[in-house]
Design a protein around this motif. Structure first.
Motif, mmCIF file in Angstrom:
data_model
loop_
_atom_site.group_PDB
_atom_site.id
_atom_site.type_symbol
_atom_site.label_atom_id
_atom_site.label_comp_id
_atom_site.label_asym_id
_atom_site.label_seq_id
_atom_site.Cartn_x
_atom_site.Cartn_y
_atom_site.Cartn_z
ATOM 1 N N ARG A 51 32.629 0.659 -38.179
ATOM 2 C CA ARG A 51 32.694 -0.544 -37.346
ATOM 3 C C ARG A 51 33.172 -0.156 -35.950
ATOM 4 N NH1 ARG A 51 33.551 -6.633 -38.930
ATOM 5 N NH2 ARG A 51 33.845 -7.541 -36.862
ATOM 6 N N TRP A 52 32.391 -0.549 -34.971
ATOM 7 C CA TRP A 52 32.762 -0.311 -33.577
ATOM 8 C C TRP A 52 33.735 -1.385 -33.102
ATOM 9 C CZ3 TRP A 52 28.299 1.412 -35.579
ATOM 10 C CH2 TRP A 52 27.800 2.645 -35.139
ATOM 11 N N THR A 53 34.373 -1.111 -32.012
ATOM 12 C CA THR A 53 35.280 -2.086 -31.411
ATOM 13 C C THR A 53 34.530 -3.374 -31.077
ATOM 14 O OG1 THR A 53 36.569 -0.274 -30.475
ATOM 15 C CG2 THR A 53 36.930 -2.456 -29.542
ATOM 16 N N THR A 54 33.254 -3.243 -30.749
ATOM 17 C CA THR A 54 32.435 -4.404 -30.396
ATOM 18 C C THR A 54 32.107 -5.279 -31.599
ATOM 19 O OG1 THR A 54 30.435 -3.089 -30.731
ATOM 20 C CG2 THR A 54 31.322 -3.206 -28.482
ATOM 21 N N GLY A 55 32.307 -4.750 -32.790
ATOM 22 C CA GLY A 55 31.989 -5.510 -33.994
ATOM 23 C C GLY A 55 30.719 -5.058 -34.693
ATOM 24 N N ILE A 56 29.967 -4.207 -34.051
ATOM 25 C CA ILE A 56 28.773 -3.666 -34.686
ATOM 26 C C ILE A 56 29.183 -2.850 -35.907
ATOM 27 C CG2 ILE A 56 26.809 -2.119 -34.386
ATOM 28 C CD1 ILE A 56 26.832 -2.879 -31.429
ATOM 29 N N MET A 57 28.398 -2.990 -36.963
ATOM 30 C CA MET A 57 28.720 -2.306 -38.212
ATOM 31 C C MET A 57 27.538 -1.488 -38.702
ATOM 32 S SD MET A 57 30.663 -5.395 -40.211
ATOM 33 C CE MET A 57 29.453 -6.625 -39.725
ATOM 34 N N SER A 58 27.851 -0.509 -39.515
ATOM 35 C CA SER A 58 26.828 0.298 -40.143
ATOM 36 C C SER A 58 27.294 0.637 -41.555
ATOM 37 C CB SER A 58 26.597 1.584 -39.344
ATOM 38 O OG SER A 58 25.620 2.400 -39.945
ATOM 39 N N PHE A 59 26.352 0.639 -42.498
ATOM 40 C CA PHE A 59 26.692 0.903 -43.889
ATOM 41 C C PHE A 59 25.745 1.932 -44.487
ATOM 42 C CE2 PHE A 59 29.774 -2.417 -44.583
ATOM 43 C CZ PHE A 59 29.449 -3.375 -43.637
ATOM 44 N N ALA A 60 26.267 2.704 -45.400
ATOM 45 C CA ALA A 60 25.409 3.567 -46.192
ATOM 46 C C ALA A 60 24.562 2.688 -47.102
ATOM 47 C CB ALA A 60 26.253 4.527 -47.021
ATOM 48 N N ASP A 61 23.353 3.129 -47.382
ATOM 49 C CA ASP A 61 22.455 2.341 -48.233
ATOM 50 C C ASP A 61 23.073 2.063 -49.602
ATOM 51 O OD1 ASP A 61 19.350 3.894 -47.046
ATOM 52 O OD2 ASP A 61 20.561 2.256 -46.236
ATOM 53 N N SER A 62 23.846 3.014 -50.087
ATOM 54 C CA SER A 62 24.404 2.891 -51.434
ATOM 55 C C SER A 62 25.441 1.772 -51.556
ATOM 56 C CB SER A 62 25.036 4.223 -51.856
ATOM 57 O OG SER A 62 26.049 4.592 -50.941
ATOM 58 N N VAL A 63 25.960 1.291 -50.447
ATOM 59 C CA VAL A 63 27.003 0.260 -50.508
ATOM 60 C C VAL A 63 26.586 -1.048 -49.838
ATOM 61 C CG1 VAL A 63 28.755 2.071 -50.534
ATOM 62 C CG2 VAL A 63 28.227 0.893 -48.381
ATOM 63 N N LYS A 64 25.421 -1.077 -49.237
ATOM 64 C CA LYS A 64 24.965 -2.292 -48.559
ATOM 65 C C LYS A 64 24.925 -3.461 -49.529
ATOM 66 C CE LYS A 64 22.166 -0.471 -44.772
ATOM 67 N NZ LYS A 64 20.785 -0.233 -44.271
ATOM 68 N N GLY A 65 25.436 -4.574 -49.066
ATOM 69 C CA GLY A 65 25.454 -5.774 -49.895
ATOM 70 C C GLY A 65 26.649 -5.850 -50.831
ATOM 71 N N ARG A 66 27.373 -4.750 -50.975
ATOM 72 C CA ARG A 66 28.546 -4.744 -51.866
ATOM 73 C C ARG A 66 29.853 -4.548 -51.093
ATOM 74 N NH1 ARG A 66 29.182 -0.784 -55.496
ATOM 75 N NH2 ARG A 66 28.027 0.793 -54.295
ATOM 76 N N PHE A 67 29.803 -3.762 -50.037
ATOM 77 C CA PHE A 67 31.001 -3.458 -49.252
ATOM 78 C C PHE A 67 30.913 -4.156 -47.901
ATOM 79 C CE2 PHE A 67 32.029 1.025 -51.138
ATOM 80 C CZ PHE A 67 31.973 0.487 -52.413
ATOM 81 N N THR A 68 32.062 -4.580 -47.410
ATOM 82 C CA THR A 68 32.144 -5.105 -46.053
ATOM 83 C C THR A 68 33.299 -4.402 -45.339
ATOM 84 O OG1 THR A 68 33.569 -6.923 -46.767
ATOM 85 C CG2 THR A 68 31.195 -7.362 -46.659
ATOM 86 N N ILE A 69 33.177 -4.296 -44.035
ATOM 87 C CA ILE A 69 34.192 -3.612 -43.239
ATOM 88 C C ILE A 69 34.677 -4.558 -42.157
ATOM 89 C CG2 ILE A 69 32.429 -2.563 -41.739
ATOM 90 C CD1 ILE A 69 34.275 -0.111 -41.492
ATOM 91 N N SER A 70 35.963 -4.604 -41.966
ATOM 92 C CA SER A 70 36.523 -5.473 -40.943
ATOM 93 C C SER A 70 37.563 -4.701 -40.141
ATOM 94 C CB SER A 70 37.167 -6.713 -41.589
ATOM 95 O OG SER A 70 38.185 -6.340 -42.493
ATOM 96 N N ARG A 71 37.790 -5.153 -38.932
ATOM 97 C CA ARG A 71 38.784 -4.525 -38.059
ATOM 98 C C ARG A 71 39.571 -5.595 -37.346
ATOM 99 N NH1 ARG A 71 36.541 0.191 -34.183
ATOM 100 N NH2 ARG A 71 38.656 -0.047 -33.318
ATOM 101 N N ASP A 72 40.824 -5.297 -37.148
ATOM 102 C CA ASP A 72 41.681 -6.102 -36.288
ATOM 103 C C ASP A 72 42.072 -5.187 -35.143
ATOM 104 O OD1 ASP A 72 43.787 -7.386 -34.978
ATOM 105 O OD2 ASP A 72 44.482 -8.354 -36.807
ATOM 106 N N ASN A 73 41.354 -5.287 -34.049
ATOM 107 C CA ASN A 73 41.587 -4.364 -32.943
ATOM 108 C C ASN A 73 42.995 -4.500 -32.364
ATOM 109 O OD1 ASN A 73 38.937 -3.329 -33.080
ATOM 110 N ND2 ASN A 73 38.168 -4.985 -31.787
ATOM 111 N N GLY A 74 43.525 -5.699 -32.383
ATOM 112 C CA GLY A 74 44.865 -5.900 -31.852
ATOM 113 C C GLY A 74 45.932 -5.246 -32.707
ATOM 114 N N ALA A 75 45.734 -5.301 -34.001
ATOM 115 C CA ALA A 75 46.704 -4.729 -34.933
ATOM 116 C C ALA A 75 46.369 -3.283 -35.284
ATOM 117 C CB ALA A 75 46.755 -5.560 -36.209
#
Length: 123
Positions: A51-75
């Motif tokens: 996950r980029w600071t901008t919010g853009i995300m990328s996932f491996a095919d093996s986890v797409k639809g099952r895993f999500t990634i989130s960031r709290d840039n401030g924290a």
């Protein structure tokens, strides 16, 4: 320097969920991309999600639809929500961070790494 500390690993049954967290400290302003990699038994370390600071995300095919990634840039934290876990998701999960990363799937482009947290999925 940046320090990364993962938490949240553990044992879960197949089909269950786990949430991993990564806390960054130090010179965090240098970070643009934060990612998760894993090393599963018998395999080399592989990309899971980014996950980029901008919010853009990328996932491996093996986890797409099952895993999500989130960031709290401030924290300066990042989380990986893993749902519908499979036995083959078992492994050591690592948090990685970098500034300018051209290929998020290339582990050598990352400047900082955590120590890893173990995830075990029982079948």
């Amino acid at each position: 320097q940046v320090q990364l500390v993962e938490s949240g690993g553990g044992l879960v049954q197949a089909g269950g969920s786990l949430r991993l967290s990564c806390a960054a400290s130090g010179r965090t302003r240098s970070i643009d991309v934060m990612s998760w990699f894993r090393r599963t038994p018998g395999k080399e370390r592989e990309f899971v999600a980014a996950r980029w600071t901008t919010g853009i995300m990328s996932f491996a095919d093996s986890v797409k639809g099952r895993f999500t990634i989130s960031r709290d840039n401030g924290a300066n934290t990042m989380s990986l929500q893993m749902n519908s876990l499979k036995f083959e998701d078992t492994g050591d999960y690592y948090c990685a961070a970098g500034g300018v990363v051209m290929n998020v799937r290339n582990e050598y482009e990352y400047d900082y790494w955590g120590q890893g947290t173990q995830v075990t999925v029982s079948s």
